[in-house]
Design a protein around this motif. Structure first.
Motif, PDB file in Angstrom:
ATOM      1  N   THR A 106       1.886 -26.737 -42.091  1.00  0.00           N
ATOM      2  CA  THR A 106       0.556 -26.147 -42.209  1.00  0.00           C
ATOM      3  C   THR A 106       0.295 -25.197 -41.044  1.00  0.00           C
ATOM      4  N   ILE A 107      -0.664 -24.298 -41.230  1.00  0.00           N
ATOM      5  CA  ILE A 107      -1.037 -23.336 -40.189  1.00  0.00           C
ATOM      6  C   ILE A 107      -2.297 -23.825 -39.484  1.00  0.00           C
ATOM      7  N   ALA A 108      -2.259 -23.769 -38.150  1.00  0.00           N
ATOM      8  CA  ALA A 108      -3.396 -24.230 -37.354  1.00  0.00           C
ATOM      9  C   ALA A 108      -3.627 -23.277 -36.189  1.00  0.00           C
ATOM     10  N   LEU A 109      -4.846 -23.322 -35.651  1.00  0.00           N
ATOM     11  CA  LEU A 109      -5.130 -22.588 -34.422  1.00  0.00           C
ATOM     12  C   LEU A 109      -4.460 -23.302 -33.259  1.00  0.00           C
ATOM     13  N   ARG A 110      -3.856 -22.547 -32.351  1.00  0.00           N
ATOM     14  CA  ARG A 110      -3.191 -23.153 -31.205  1.00  0.00           C
ATOM     15  C   ARG A 110      -4.217 -23.737 -30.239  1.00  0.00           C
ATOM     16  N   ARG A 111      -3.920 -24.922 -29.740  1.00  0.00           N
ATOM     17  CA  ARG A 111      -4.766 -25.528 -28.712  1.00  0.00           C
ATOM     18  C   ARG A 111      -4.638 -24.703 -27.425  1.00  0.00           C
ATOM     19  N   GLY A 112      -5.750 -24.400 -26.812  1.00  0.00           N
ATOM     20  CA  GLY A 112      -5.739 -23.614 -25.579  1.00  0.00           C
ATOM     21  C   GLY A 112      -5.485 -22.139 -25.808  1.00  0.00           C
ATOM     22  N   ARG A 113      -5.637 -21.692 -27.043  1.00  0.00           N
ATOM     23  CA  ARG A 113      -5.378 -20.278 -27.346  1.00  0.00           C
ATOM     24  C   ARG A 113      -6.397 -19.373 -26.656  1.00  0.00           C
ATOM     25  N   PRO A 114      -6.042 -18.106 -26.393  1.00  0.00           N
ATOM     26  CA  PRO A 114      -7.024 -17.161 -25.862  1.00  0.00           C
ATOM     27  C   PRO A 114      -8.075 -16.831 -26.913  1.00  0.00           C
ATOM     28  N   ALA A 115      -9.215 -16.370 -26.470  1.00  0.00           N
ATOM     29  CA  ALA A 115     -10.201 -15.799 -27.380  1.00  0.00           C
ATOM     30  C   ALA A 115      -9.765 -14.374 -27.696  1.00  0.00           C
ATOM     31  N   LEU A 116      -9.933 -13.976 -28.941  1.00  0.00           N
ATOM     32  CA  LEU A 116      -9.561 -12.622 -29.358  1.00  0.00           C
ATOM     33  C   LEU A 116     -10.822 -11.803 -29.604  1.00  0.00           C
ATOM     34  N   VAL A 117     -10.973 -10.748 -28.821  1.00  0.00           N
ATOM     35  CA  VAL A 117     -12.092  -9.825 -28.953  1.00  0.00           C
ATOM     36  C   VAL A 117     -11.539  -8.480 -29.394  1.00  0.00           C
ATOM     37  N   THR A 118     -12.163  -7.855 -30.361  1.00  0.00           N
ATOM     38  CA  THR A 118     -11.657  -6.560 -30.816  1.00  0.00           C
ATOM     39  C   THR A 118     -12.774  -5.533 -30.906  1.00  0.00           C
ATOM     40  N   SER A 119     -12.382  -4.283 -30.724  1.00  0.00           N
ATOM     41  CA  SER A 119     -13.326  -3.176 -30.836  1.00  0.00           C
ATOM     42  C   SER A 119     -12.570  -1.966 -31.353  1.00  0.00           C
ATOM     43  N   SER A 120     -13.184  -1.245 -32.269  1.00  0.00           N
ATOM     44  CA  SER A 120     -12.602  -0.006 -32.783  1.00  0.00           C
ATOM     45  C   SER A 120     -13.382   1.161 -32.207  1.00  0.00           C
ATOM     46  N   THR A 121     -12.684   2.137 -31.677  1.00  0.00           N
ATOM     47  CA  THR A 121     -13.364   3.244 -31.009  1.00  0.00           C
ATOM     48  C   THR A 121     -12.670   4.561 -31.318  1.00  0.00           C
ATOM     49  N   SER A 122     -13.444   5.632 -31.302  1.00  0.00           N
ATOM     50  CA  SER A 122     -12.886   6.975 -31.444  1.00  0.00           C
ATOM     51  C   SER A 122     -12.683   7.629 -30.081  1.00  0.00           C
ATOM     52  N   TRP A 123     -12.937   6.865 -29.011  1.00  0.00           N
ATOM     53  CA  TRP A 123     -12.723   7.331 -27.633  1.00  0.00           C
ATOM     54  C   TRP A 123     -13.429   8.662 -27.379  1.00  0.00           C
ATOM     55  N   THR A 124     -14.722   8.714 -27.694  1.00  0.00           N
ATOM     56  CA  THR A 124     -15.532   9.894 -27.436  1.00  0.00           C
ATOM     57  C   THR A 124     -16.738   9.488 -26.599  1.00  0.00           C
ATOM     58  N   ILE A 125     -17.545  10.477 -26.220  1.00  0.00           N
ATOM     59  CA  ILE A 125     -18.728  10.197 -25.404  1.00  0.00           C
ATOM     60  C   ILE A 125     -19.778   9.426 -26.194  1.00  0.00           C
ATOM     61  N   ASP A 126     -19.615   9.352 -27.524  1.00  0.00           N
ATOM     62  CA  ASP A 126     -20.556   8.576 -28.331  1.00  0.00           C
ATOM     63  C   ASP A 126     -20.394   7.079 -28.100  1.00  0.00           C
ATOM     64  N   GLU A 127     -19.287   6.691 -27.495  1.00  0.00           N
ATOM     65  CA  GLU A 127     -19.016   5.276 -27.243  1.00  0.00           C
ATOM     66  C   GLU A 127     -18.654   5.108 -25.769  1.00  0.00           C
ATOM     67  N   ASP A 128     -19.559   4.553 -25.009  1.00  0.00           N
ATOM     68  CA  ASP A 128     -19.358   4.389 -23.572  1.00  0.00           C
ATOM     69  C   ASP A 128     -18.505   3.150 -23.322  1.00  0.00           C
ATOM     70  N   PHE A 129     -17.195   3.347 -23.310  1.00  0.00           N
ATOM     71  CA  PHE A 129     -16.281   2.225 -23.151  1.00  0.00           C
ATOM     72  C   PHE A 129     -16.381   1.616 -21.764  1.00  0.00           C
ATOM     73  N   GLY A 130     -16.896   2.395 -20.812  1.00  0.00           N
ATOM     74  CA  GLY A 130     -17.063   1.879 -19.456  1.00  0.00           C
ATOM     75  C   GLY A 130     -17.983   0.670 -19.406  1.00  0.00           C
ATOM     76  N   ILE A 131     -18.959   0.606 -20.327  1.00  0.00           N
ATOM     77  CA  ILE A 131     -19.858  -0.548 -20.389  1.00  0.00           C
ATOM     78  C   ILE A 131     -19.054  -1.818 -20.632  1.00  0.00           C
ATOM     79  N   LEU A 132     -18.115  -1.750 -21.585  1.00  0.00           N
ATOM     80  CA  LEU A 132     -17.295  -2.921 -21.902  1.00  0.00           C
ATOM     81  C   LEU A 132     -16.382  -3.283 -20.740  1.00  0.00           C
ATOM     82  N   LEU A 133     -15.784  -2.284 -20.100  1.00  0.00           N
ATOM     83  CA  LEU A 133     -14.902  -2.567 -18.959  1.00  0.00           C
ATOM     84  C   LEU A 133     -15.665  -3.249 -17.830  1.00  0.00           C
ATOM     85  N   ASP A 134     -16.855  -2.757 -17.538  1.00  0.00           N
ATOM     86  CA  ASP A 134     -17.667  -3.375 -16.482  1.00  0.00           C
ATOM     87  C   ASP A 134     -18.005  -4.821 -16.834  1.00  0.00           C
TER      88      ASP A 134
END
Length: 205
Positions: A99-127
């Motif tokens: 069977t398939i299970a989530l690994r114990r102690g696994r990292p949290a997975l966070v995702t974001s899709s971006t067009s890497w333009t000034i419309d999306e201030d990625f610096g906010i997320l980095l900070d």
């Protein structure tokens, strides 16, 4: 001066229209208050296409196996060098019973899709990630977080240089390009999805 002229023009023309379409209640309220439009305003909320859907653990596992090397390239080797790549990813595993299970102690997975333009201030997320990493270190936490950022755009190289200079212990940031059909699957595997996009109006996403 040009902004003032444009605003006056919109305020004059808006009430003359037969109807108005917007994607948020906030924009509808703005039209009423700022543009003197009191009727025929319809809010059409964005809805995800069918490709954005729930995925079973089995589906997640096989997808993560396929992209594991690319997804985890920025992670410290200590996060994954003990894994059996034939049946384990950072997040999921095939148990002895098959069977398939989530690994114990696994990292949290966070995702974001971006067009890497000034419309999306990625610096906010980095900070925010720097602050989060500091807090986890101060709390002596065992939590690990992988942030997967997909997309292409003019500011990608700039932000990748900033990412490479970060000293993080609990957080890893990986940029990658996925086929359009793969991004909805990555999002279905994620614990958290982050949107950094802002509209010109400042009212819509």
């Amino acid at each position: 001066i040009f902004r003032t002229i444009a605003k006056r023009y919109e305020q004059f023309m808006a009430p003359l229209a037969n109807g108005h379409l917007c994607v948020t209640q906030a924009m509808k309220d703005h039209l009423k208050v700022e543009m003197n439009v009191n009727e025929n305003i319809s809010v059409l909320y964005d809805c995800p296409p069918s490709m954005f859907r729930y995925m079973s653990l089995d589906e997640q596992h096989h997808f993560l196996l396929r992209i594991h090397a690319e997804l985890c390239a920025a992670c410290p080797q200590s996060w994954y060098n003990h894994l059996d790549p034939s049946r384990q990813t950072l997040f999921t595993e095939e148990t002895r019973s098959g069977t398939i299970a989530l690994r114990r102690g696994r990292p949290a997975l966070v995702t974001s899709s971006t067009s890497w333009t000034i419309d999306e201030d990625f610096g906010i997320l980095l900070d925010a990630l720097v602050l989060l990493d500091e807090r986890l270190s101060n709390q002596d936490s065992s939590l690990k977080i992988l942030v997967a950022v997909t997309g292409k755009g003019p500011m990608k190289t700039l932000y990748e240089k900033q990412i490479s200079k970060l000293v993080l212990h609990h957080v890893a940031v990986q940029t990658l390009w996925l086929e359009p059909a793969d991004y909805p699957q990555l999002l279905a595997c994620a614990d958290v999805g982050v949107s950094l996009h802002t509209s010109t109006s400042g009212l819509d996403l």
